[in-house]
Write a protein that holds these residues in place. Structure first.
Motif, mmCIF file in Angstrom:
data_model
loop_
_atom_site.group_PDB
_atom_site.id
_atom_site.type_symbol
_atom_site.label_atom_id
_atom_site.label_comp_id
_atom_site.label_asym_id
_atom_site.label_seq_id
_atom_site.Cartn_x
_atom_site.Cartn_y
_atom_site.Cartn_z
ATOM 1 N N ILE A 1 0.837 -1.205 0.000
ATOM 2 C CA ILE A 1 0.000 0.000 0.000
ATOM 3 C C ILE A 1 0.869 1.252 0.000
ATOM 4 O O ILE A 1 0.585 2.216 -0.717
ATOM 5 N N ALA A 2 1.939 1.253 0.800
ATOM 6 C CA ALA A 2 2.855 2.402 0.817
ATOM 7 C C ALA A 2 3.495 2.598 -0.551
ATOM 8 O O ALA A 2 3.658 3.738 -1.015
ATOM 9 N N GLU B 1 12.427 2.811 -5.094
ATOM 10 C CA GLU B 1 13.531 1.853 -5.036
ATOM 11 C C GLU B 1 13.605 1.174 -3.670
ATOM 12 O O GLU B 1 13.754 -0.052 -3.585
ATOM 13 N N VAL B 2 13.476 1.954 -2.606
ATOM 14 C CA VAL B 2 13.600 1.394 -1.253
ATOM 15 C C VAL B 2 12.392 0.528 -0.898
ATOM 16 O O VAL B 2 12.546 -0.629 -0.499
ATOM 17 N N ILE B 3 11.200 1.090 -1.032
ATOM 18 C CA ILE B 3 9.991 0.353 -0.638
ATOM 19 C C ILE B 3 9.739 -0.822 -1.583
ATOM 20 O O ILE B 3 9.358 -1.904 -1.142
ATOM 21 N N GLY B 4 9.985 -0.626 -2.871
ATOM 22 C CA GLY B 4 9.803 -1.715 -3.833
ATOM 23 C C GLY B 4 10.737 -2.882 -3.574
ATOM 24 O O GLY B 4 10.328 -4.045 -3.608
ATOM 25 N N PRO C 1 -2.875 -4.966 -3.690
ATOM 26 C CA PRO C 1 -3.087 -4.096 -2.528
ATOM 27 C C PRO C 1 -4.413 -4.391 -1.829
ATOM 28 O O PRO C 1 -5.434 -4.634 -2.469
ATOM 29 N N ILE C 2 -4.385 -4.401 -0.528
ATOM 30 C CA ILE C 2 -5.513 -4.622 0.382
ATOM 31 C C ILE C 2 -5.980 -6.083 0.407
ATOM 32 O O ILE C 2 -6.462 -6.554 1.421
ATOM 33 N N LEU C 3 -5.784 -6.826 -0.651
ATOM 34 C CA LEU C 3 -6.253 -8.205 -0.701
ATOM 35 C C LEU C 3 -5.488 -9.102 0.283
ATOM 36 O O LEU C 3 -6.043 -10.087 0.772
#
Length: 124
Positions: free
Chosen positions: A43-44, A63-66, A104-106
């Protein structure tokens, strides 16, 4: 020989059949934590990092979150497979739970369903 075969009451190898069904609560806790971590990071990534990349041209968060999501999804995959084996989930249910970590959310919805069914002793 038939006594050994009926003792496991499944087609799994005996060593695996002894392990299956043990420590389900611990495996469920590991799965739940990883489902939430992967879900929050996804989600972020979708709601914060990607819009920053395309509106402000900032590529760092993607890049970081991915990367974090990718590595942690691999851990989620292992924990979900571990729980699926221990709780004797169906192949279809296992695949659906694994795919839920990519939407996302699932992952939150799948985590609630899997937790409810696993605690009730039902197959996912």
């Amino acid at each position: 020989m038939t006594a050994d075969r009926t003792a496991t009451s499944s087609r799994l190898p005996r060593a695996l059949a002894r392990r299956v069904g043990q420590d389900v609560p611990a495996a469920l806790t590991r799965y739940r934590v990883m489902a939430w971590v992967v879900g929050v990071l996804l989600i972020a990534l979708i709601l914060v990092a990607v819009p920053l990349k395309y509106t402000a041209g900032v590529e760092g968060p993607v890049e970081v979150i991915g990367t974090a999501h990718g590595w942690l999804y691999a851990i989620f995959f292992v924990t979900a497979c571990d729980l699926a084996l221990r709780a004797r989930w169906s192949v279809k249910g296992s695949v659906l739970v694994l795919l839920a970590g990519t939407v996302p959310i699932l992952s939150f919805v799948a985590e609630r369903i899997a937790t409810r069914k696993t605690r009730a002793g039902e197959r996912v």
